[in-house]
Motif scaffolding. Structure first.
Motif, PDB file in Angstrom:
ATOM      1  N   GLN A 145       0.818  -1.292  -0.062  1.00 53.12           N
ATOM      2  CA  GLN A 145       0.000  -0.046   0.262  1.00 53.12           C
ATOM      3  C   GLN A 145       1.064   1.286  -0.090  1.00 53.12           C
ATOM      4  OE1 GLN A 145      -3.527   0.225   2.619  1.00 53.12           O
ATOM      5  NE2 GLN A 145      -3.498  -2.135   2.670  1.00 53.12           N
ATOM      6  N   ILE A 146       1.934   1.272   0.751  1.00 53.65           N
ATOM      7  CA  ILE A 146       2.687   2.785   0.674  1.00 53.65           C
ATOM      8  C   ILE A 146       3.551   2.593  -0.423  1.00 53.65           C
ATOM      9  CG2 ILE A 146       4.926   3.425   1.886  1.00 53.65           C
ATOM     10  CD1 ILE A 146       4.019   2.064   4.546  1.00 53.65           C
ATOM     11  N   GLU A 147       3.915   1.805  -1.077  1.00 49.41           N
ATOM     12  CA  GLU A 147       4.601   1.871  -2.403  1.00 49.41           C
ATOM     13  C   GLU A 147       3.651   1.877  -3.324  1.00 49.41           C
ATOM     14  OE1 GLU A 147       8.103   1.663  -2.800  1.00 49.41           O
ATOM     15  OE2 GLU A 147       8.114   1.635  -0.397  1.00 49.41           O
ATOM     16  N   GLY A 148       2.411   1.988  -3.356  1.00 51.21           N
ATOM     17  CA  GLY A 148       1.564   2.252  -4.352  1.00 51.21           C
ATOM     18  C   GLY A 148       1.481   0.867  -5.099  1.00 51.21           C
ATOM     19  N   LEU A 149       1.541  -0.087  -4.985  1.00 52.39           N
ATOM     20  CA  LEU A 149       1.568  -1.539  -5.620  1.00 52.39           C
ATOM     21  C   LEU A 149       0.055  -2.035  -5.530  1.00 52.39           C
ATOM     22  CD1 LEU A 149       4.808  -3.149  -4.621  1.00 52.39           C
ATOM     23  CD2 LEU A 149       4.420  -1.781  -6.750  1.00 52.39           C
ATOM     24  N   THR A 150      -0.645  -1.817  -4.299  1.00 50.23           N
ATOM     25  CA  THR A 150      -2.145  -1.817  -4.448  1.00 50.23           C
ATOM     26  C   THR A 150      -2.664  -0.741  -3.701  1.00 50.23           C
ATOM     27  OG1 THR A 150      -1.619  -2.506  -1.966  1.00 50.23           O
ATOM     28  CG2 THR A 150      -1.674  -4.436  -3.528  1.00 50.23           C
ATOM     29  N   VAL A 153      -6.144   1.667   0.959  1.00 48.06           N
ATOM     30  CA  VAL A 153      -7.142   1.749   1.794  1.00 48.06           C
ATOM     31  C   VAL A 153      -7.208   2.310   2.981  1.00 48.06           C
ATOM     32  CG1 VAL A 153      -8.372   0.102   0.102  1.00 48.06           C
ATOM     33  CG2 VAL A 153      -7.042  -0.818   2.379  1.00 48.06           C
ATOM     34  N   LEU A 154      -5.888   2.129   3.522  1.00 51.21           N
ATOM     35  CA  LEU A 154      -5.665   2.351   5.037  1.00 51.21           C
ATOM     36  C   LEU A 154      -5.193   3.892   5.138  1.00 51.21           C
ATOM     37  CD1 LEU A 154      -4.110  -0.814   6.545  1.00 51.21           C
ATOM     38  CD2 LEU A 154      -6.311   0.131   6.781  1.00 51.21           C
ATOM     39  N   GLY A 155      -4.927   4.545   3.719  1.00 55.98           N
ATOM     40  CA  GLY A 155      -4.311   5.810   4.094  1.00 55.98           C
ATOM     41  C   GLY A 155      -3.049   6.184   4.739  1.00 55.98           C
ATOM     42  N   LEU A 156      -1.978   5.135   4.512  1.00 51.60           N
ATOM     43  CA  LEU A 156      -0.716   4.991   5.110  1.00 51.60           C
ATOM     44  C   LEU A 156       0.322   5.810   4.116  1.00 51.60           C
ATOM     45  CD1 LEU A 156      -0.671   1.040   5.954  1.00 51.60           C
ATOM     46  CD2 LEU A 156      -1.224   3.214   7.526  1.00 51.60           C
ATOM     47  N   LYS A 157       1.088   6.382   4.792  1.00 51.94           N
ATOM     48  CA  LYS A 157       2.389   7.072   4.173  1.00 51.94           C
ATOM     49  C   LYS A 157       3.720   6.955   4.994  1.00 51.94           C
ATOM     50  CE  LYS A 157      -0.205  11.113   2.491  1.00 51.94           C
ATOM     51  NZ  LYS A 157      -0.292  12.367   2.394  1.00 51.94           N
ATOM     52  N   ALA A 158       4.765   6.853   4.241  1.00 49.74           N
ATOM     53  CA  ALA A 158       6.050   6.544   5.254  1.00 49.74           C
ATOM     54  C   ALA A 158       6.609   8.015   5.142  1.00 49.74           C
ATOM     55  CB  ALA A 158       6.924   5.945   4.285  1.00 49.74           C
ATOM     56  N   ARG A 159       7.339   8.212   6.181  1.00 49.56           N
ATOM     57  CA  ARG A 159       7.983   9.431   6.649  1.00 49.56           C
ATOM     58  C   ARG A 159       9.609   9.127   7.055  1.00 49.56           C
ATOM     59  NH1 ARG A 159       6.426  12.922  11.815  1.00 49.56           N
ATOM     60  NH2 ARG A 159       6.877  11.061  12.612  1.00 49.56           N
ATOM     61  N   ARG A 160      10.383   9.830   6.450  1.00 52.99           N
ATOM     62  CA  ARG A 160      11.743   9.728   6.583  1.00 52.99           C
ATOM     63  C   ARG A 160      12.104  10.135   7.974  1.00 52.99           C
ATOM     64  NH1 ARG A 160      14.190   6.513   3.577  1.00 52.99           N
ATOM     65  NH2 ARG A 160      13.779   6.426   1.367  1.00 52.99           N
ATOM     66  N   SER A 169      -0.349   7.019   9.497  1.00 55.92           N
ATOM     67  CA  SER A 169      -1.517   7.331   8.922  1.00 55.92           C
ATOM     68  C   SER A 169      -1.626   8.727   8.292  1.00 55.92           C
ATOM     69  CB  SER A 169      -2.717   7.459   9.935  1.00 55.92           C
ATOM     70  OG  SER A 169      -3.878   7.756   9.425  1.00 55.92           O
ATOM     71  N   ALA A 170      -2.392   8.833   6.892  1.00 57.64           N
ATOM     72  CA  ALA A 170      -2.291  10.254   6.102  1.00 57.64           C
ATOM     73  C   ALA A 170      -2.726  11.001   7.077  1.00 57.64           C
ATOM     74  CB  ALA A 170      -3.056   9.862   5.175  1.00 57.64           C
TER      75      ALA A 170
END
Length: 175
Positions: A145-150, A153-160, A169-170
């Motif tokens: 989900q984070i990598e945009g491969l699916t 739906v959870l609105g997840l993001k990765a932060r450095r 969470s977004a």
């Protein structure tokens, strides 16, 4: 304390106008959930079904050699135990133990492994516990989900954070 308003539900109707009765559970794609989104009935069903299948296989085939036993387990039992597990993955220890017992009992019937404890059998068979496999599926799904491969739906993001990333969470990504 705030007063709760009584919510009136309008009944669902079919195209012909007949009222659809609201049930205690719903089955979708073979997964059973109750009104509280608990999956106890589903877990009980797959445990019972897996026990029955295990008994059928052990009565039908006399071999207890590792390769055919693991083929039977993977084809007929593990597939049931893992189907849609991203949706119904249990968090109560007694439900986790019920599921794990299926694999534990089946692997104990394999010739030469009956004297080993469960974790030694898993290591010898190069298997993970069912709980570990479900956790792995969840981690892979979040990563996809984070990598945009699916669809995310959870609105997840990765932060450095330095050299690593933290999943947020977004809604909380502004922090």
């Amino acid at each position: 304390m705030a007063k709760q308003k009584k919510i009136k539900f309008e009944p669902y109707k079919t195209q012909s106008g007949n009222e659809i009765k609201i049930g205690e559970t719903v089955r979708d794609l073979g997964v059973i959930a109750n009104n509280n989104l608990l999956f106890r009935e589903h877990i009980d069903n797959i445990v019972t079904s897996s026990k029955i299948m295990s008994g059928v296989l052990l009565r039908t085939f006399s071999t207890r050699q590792e390769e055919p036993m693991m083929r039977m387990f993977n084809s007929y039992i593990k597939s049931k135990l893992e189907y849609c597990s991203l949706v119904w993955s249990p968090w109560h220890q007694n439900e986790i133990n019920k599921l794990e017992r299926i694999q534990k009992n089946f692997t104990s019937k394999i010739y030469g492994l009956d004297q080993l404890d469960y974790h030694q059998r898993l290591k010898k068979l190069n298997l993970y516990s069912l709980e570990r496999r479900r956790e792995r599926y969840l981690i892979i799904n979040v990563w996809q989900q984070i990598e945009g491969l699916t669809e995310n739906v959870l609105g997840l993001k990765a932060r450095r954070l330095g050299r690593s990333r933290r999943i947020v969470s977004a809604k909380n990504s502004h922090r």
